[in-house]
Design an enzyme around this catalytic site. Structure first.
Site, mmCIF file in Angstrom:
data_model
loop_
_atom_site.group_PDB
_atom_site.id
_atom_site.type_symbol
_atom_site.label_atom_id
_atom_site.label_comp_id
_atom_site.label_asym_id
_atom_site.label_seq_id
_atom_site.Cartn_x
_atom_site.Cartn_y
_atom_site.Cartn_z
ATOM 1 N N PHE A 388 0.892 -4.737 13.846
ATOM 2 C CA PHE A 388 0.464 -3.585 12.433
ATOM 3 C C PHE A 388 -0.317 -5.613 11.683
ATOM 4 O O PHE A 388 -1.619 -5.601 11.363
ATOM 5 C CB PHE A 388 1.073 -3.429 11.434
ATOM 6 C CG PHE A 388 0.060 -3.299 10.131
ATOM 7 C CD1 PHE A 388 -0.211 -2.674 10.058
ATOM 8 C CD2 PHE A 388 1.036 -4.457 8.853
ATOM 9 C CE1 PHE A 388 -0.924 -1.617 8.650
ATOM 10 C CE2 PHE A 388 0.384 -3.790 8.029
ATOM 11 C CZ PHE A 388 -0.247 -2.988 7.363
ATOM 12 N N HIS A 607 7.580 1.411 -1.806
ATOM 13 C CA HIS A 607 7.972 1.919 -0.001
ATOM 14 C C HIS A 607 9.966 2.575 -0.996
ATOM 15 O O HIS A 607 9.110 4.049 -0.793
ATOM 16 C CB HIS A 607 8.867 1.012 0.517
ATOM 17 C CG HIS A 607 6.958 0.696 1.541
ATOM 18 N ND1 HIS A 607 6.279 1.864 2.094
ATOM 19 C CD2 HIS A 607 6.471 -0.716 1.970
ATOM 20 C CE1 HIS A 607 5.087 0.948 2.224
ATOM 21 N NE2 HIS A 607 5.606 -0.253 1.997
#
Length: 766
Positions: A388, A607
């Site tokens: 990523f 998150h």
């Protein structure tokens, strides 16, 4: 009286609590079977044998309690207290008539404290008519009285610990929760819970004016044990008498953290929280079934306002990926077409043009597509944070990342500034969307701050629709291995000392002083799934002695960031300057202990997926109304499939969640990434308009927008909790929904206050 940090000693820590906390850390450090580790924090729902054994134990406890005369008396006492609480939580229209004079925290259910009247005051808002769900006789949620008492008192203690750390750092703590925890009807000052954010400049004002810096103070700053201390002058420094500010104490923090660690593994508390959370979800389902049409009717009768024109804030987005992939591609092609012969880099004393950069990469920008740009995350990045991170390099070339996505390069970050300004213009054109991009400070050098402030002012990056957050990547180990830093303390000093200097002597640091007006918080970022072999404790080496190439654990980073932000905020508040919130990435992956550290130190988190694994922490985050910025599309590519994301479940239970994009360049396709996030969530989870507007309202509350802006976007009383703080004409959130949320929270908090009150009554009778 000056604010001070209340200190505790390790001797104040119960031996059983200490052993439990060490057990949690030991299990996490050894990286035992993840299911085994998670069993410490969860309730055995998926295990029939575990469920059966748990029910057997509860049944045996119930049978033993039935034979106890003492327990029978306590049950009777609880039933009486509970009936009083319920009578206060069931307002009638008659009860609520009268002028709007009552305090918002005293309605609709006043906390029961000794000496308090049992009659509720007049309603401070027009109470909406809707169908309420009430359960009578529910005094201990189906568990034994002893377990209920133990769980409720432990949860109340945890909330008090959270409140202590929040108030010391000028972070937010819900006034309703504080009122329920207060003793003898102590009042909670309304302004206590409001952080200081600098209001936006007026239309006729110059946002880059450097002439309004306050006078210098000449204080001295020195680091001791990883925390910066402020001294009035050289004499005070020699005497080691710091300026009167609250300075943190590591031993106290370890004691408090041990209490929370022990609490989240406690069996009765896990069972109690698990049942309360299930109840909250079921209660919302009933509320929806009974009142969905009434809420919709409220929204339909609200003129000029719908989901599209309520304010929404992207509460978690990284500046280096704030544009979508098509935008980046278009910008690269445009620069190559208009200025191919411009010098954009220098290597070994040789100046390099833009054309030469692309020639060295053997590519023609004309042939580039979004696919060949390769910045979008896909299936191959799932559970691969390393892959990523490589997506930040367009076409896999770090040269293009340095040129287009960095603030420090040969061009002084010009291309990056131009792209950010284009994104800002799109937000301004939309009028109703705002963003809080993260810019990086690494701690390699104290000059990073002045360089970033210069980039901001030189390229005129200010936008009324953007507020800035500084992210600190947890990559000390990389800098240490390259001999860029002697120890972790130096990294902390490079991050925070320039801020203290700009606060104390703003005349000498005008650019940084100006830039800090538009900075509202700090973030701690990196791959949470990285394992650390070190257990943070009072025996951990202090930052100036952390000289190894091993990276400090997550909890170590969070404590020392919080500690310095707390001192800095108190100093800035004293000077009448804006303060900062600590808003770390937390609970995306890794250990549950990360969420414990954030519970103590953070104002809000990004998150929070792992809250699903710990009913105790999830319930505490609900009671403390800790804001959570969730990014389901980002999680879908990295850690958790979209359908398994707990956002919908958290929203239904009443946790304070908002939607954010994280990295539009990697995860989104459209120009309006935030609207894309809302649209997909609405379709997948069948969210109603009221749900979407509630999430949007939460995002504005969580954000670093100033008090004046929030009053304009949410209503004059936005800081008051419950329906009184909601202006449906601005938020498009039904008053019925706000009343339901508020009354439900009051009901849950009353369980804790009832347990504390029962203890007081027992002590009086004895």
């Amino acid at each position: 009286m000056p604010r001070q940090f209340p200190k505790l000693n390790m001797s104040d820590l119960d031996e059983h609590v200490r052993l439990l906390a060490e057990k949690v850390f030991a299990k996490v450090l050894r990286e035992e079977d993840s299911k085994d580790v998670m069993s410490l924090f969860t309730v055995p729902e998926d295990c029939p044998i575990g469920q059966k054994e748990a029910k057997e134990r509860e049944l045996q406890k119930e049978l033993a309690e039935q034979k106890s005369v003492e327990t029978a008396k306590r049950k009777k006492s609880f039933k009486m207290i509970r009936s009083q609480s319920l009578s206060l939580q069931m307002p009638t229209q008659q009860d609520w008539k009268g002028p709007p004079t009552a305090s918002p925290a005293m309605s609709p259910a006043t906390p029961l404290v000794p000496g308090a009247t049992s009659k509720p005051g007049p309603a401070p808002y027009a109470m909406p008519e809707y169908q309420r769900v009430t359960i009578s006789g529910d005094y201990c949620a189906g568990i034994t009285v002893e377990d209920y008492e133990q769980a409720a008192k432990s949860l109340a203690k945890a909330l008090m610990i959270r409140e202590k750390y929040a108030r010391l750092a000028y972070h937010r703590f819900p006034r309703t929760t504080a009122q329920y925890l207060a003793h003898q009807g102590e009042s909670v000052p309304l302004e206590e819970g409001l952080p200081d954010f600098h209001p936006p400049p007026l239309p006729q004002e110059d946002p880059y004016c450097l002439d309004d810096a306050p006078p210098n103070l000449g204080y001295l700053v020195r680091m001791h044990g990883g925390v910066l201390f402020v001294y009035d002058n050289q004499t005070m420094l020699e005497r080691q008498e710091p300026h009167s500010l609250p300075y943190p104490d590591l031993e106290t923090y370890i004691v408090d953290m041990s209490h929370i660690l022990a609490l989240i593994t406690d069996g009765p508390t896990k069972t109690y929280c698990h049942r309360r959370l299930n109840f909250l979800e079921s209660k919302f389902s009933l509320h929806e079934m009974l009142n969905e049409m009434s809420e919709f009717k409220e929204l339909k009768s609200n003129p000029h306002r719908d989901f599209y024109n309520v304010r929404k804030v992207d509460t978690h987005i990284h500046a280096a990926a704030c544009m979508n992939q098509k935008h980046l591609l278009r910008f690269i092609k445009h620069t190559y077409q208009t200025e191919p012969d411009r010098t954009v880099a220098e290597k070994l004393g040789r100046k390099i043009t833009l054309r030469q950069v692309f020639d060295s990469l053997h590519m023609d920008p004309y042939d580039l597509t979004v696919d060949s740009l390769d910045v979008h995350a896909g299936r191959q990045t799932f559970h691969r944070f390393d892959k990523f991170n490589s997506k930040y390099n367009p076409v896999g070339a770090s040269e293009l990342r340095d040129l287009y996505l960095k603030t420090e390069n040969y061009l002084g970050g010009e291309y990056f500034a131009r792209m950010v300004k284009e994104v800002a213009r799109e937000l301004e054109d939309s009028k109703y969307q705002y963003s809080e991009p993260r810019l990086s400070i690494y701690g390699r050098s104290p000059k990073e701050w002045s360089s970033l402030a210069r980039w901001f002012i030189q390229h005129k990056v200010y936008s009324p629709n953007m507020r800035w957050i500084i992210q600190v990547p947890r990559i000390y180990d990389i800098f240490r291995s390259k001999k860029l830093l002697p120890n972790f303390g130096k990294m902390l000093e490079n991050i925070f000392l320039p801020l203290f200097k700009a606060t104390i002597n703003p005349q000498d640091h005008r650019e940084l002083h100006l830039f800090l007006k538009y900075v509202t918080g700090f973030d701690s970022v990196d791959d949470e799934s990285k394992h650390s072999d070190h257990m943070f404790s009072d025996k951990s080496p202090s930052p100036d002695l952390w000289t190894s190439e091993q990276n400090p654990p997550y909890s170590y980073y969070l404590y020392y960031m919080y500690a310095n932000i707390m001192v800095l905020n108190n100093l800035r508040r004293e000077r009448g300057l804006s303060t900062f919130l600590f808003r770390p990435h937390c609970g995306e992956a890794g250990s549950i202990t990360h969420l414990v550290s954030a519970f103590l130190t953070a104002d809000n988190i990004s998150h929070g997926l792992l809250l699903k694994k710990s009913p105790v922490l999830q319930y505490l985050y609900y009671l403390a109304q800790i804001p959570i910025a969730m990014s389901p599309l980002s999680n879908n590519s990295l850690f958790l499939e979209y359908s398994k994301n707990p956002l919908r479940e958290f929203l239904h239970k009443g946790l304070h969640v908002s939607l954010s994009t994280d990295d539009p360049m990697q995860f989104h396709y459209t120009k309006e990434a935030l609207m894309e996030e809302y649209a997909i969530a609405a379709q997948v989870w069948k969210l109603s308009t009221c749900d979407l507007c509630e999430i949007a309202r939460n995002s504005v509350l969580q954000s670093g927008l100033s008090h004046q802006e929030k009053q304009k976007f949410l209503g004059q009383n936005y800081y008051k909790e419950g329906p009184e703080g909601n202006d449906i004409r601005k938020t498009n959130v039904a008053q019925i929904r706000m009343a339901f949320r508020y009354e439900t929270l009051c009901n849950e908090l009353s369980f804790l206050s009832d347990a504390m009150k029962s203890e007081e009554i027992t002590a009086l009778t004895k």
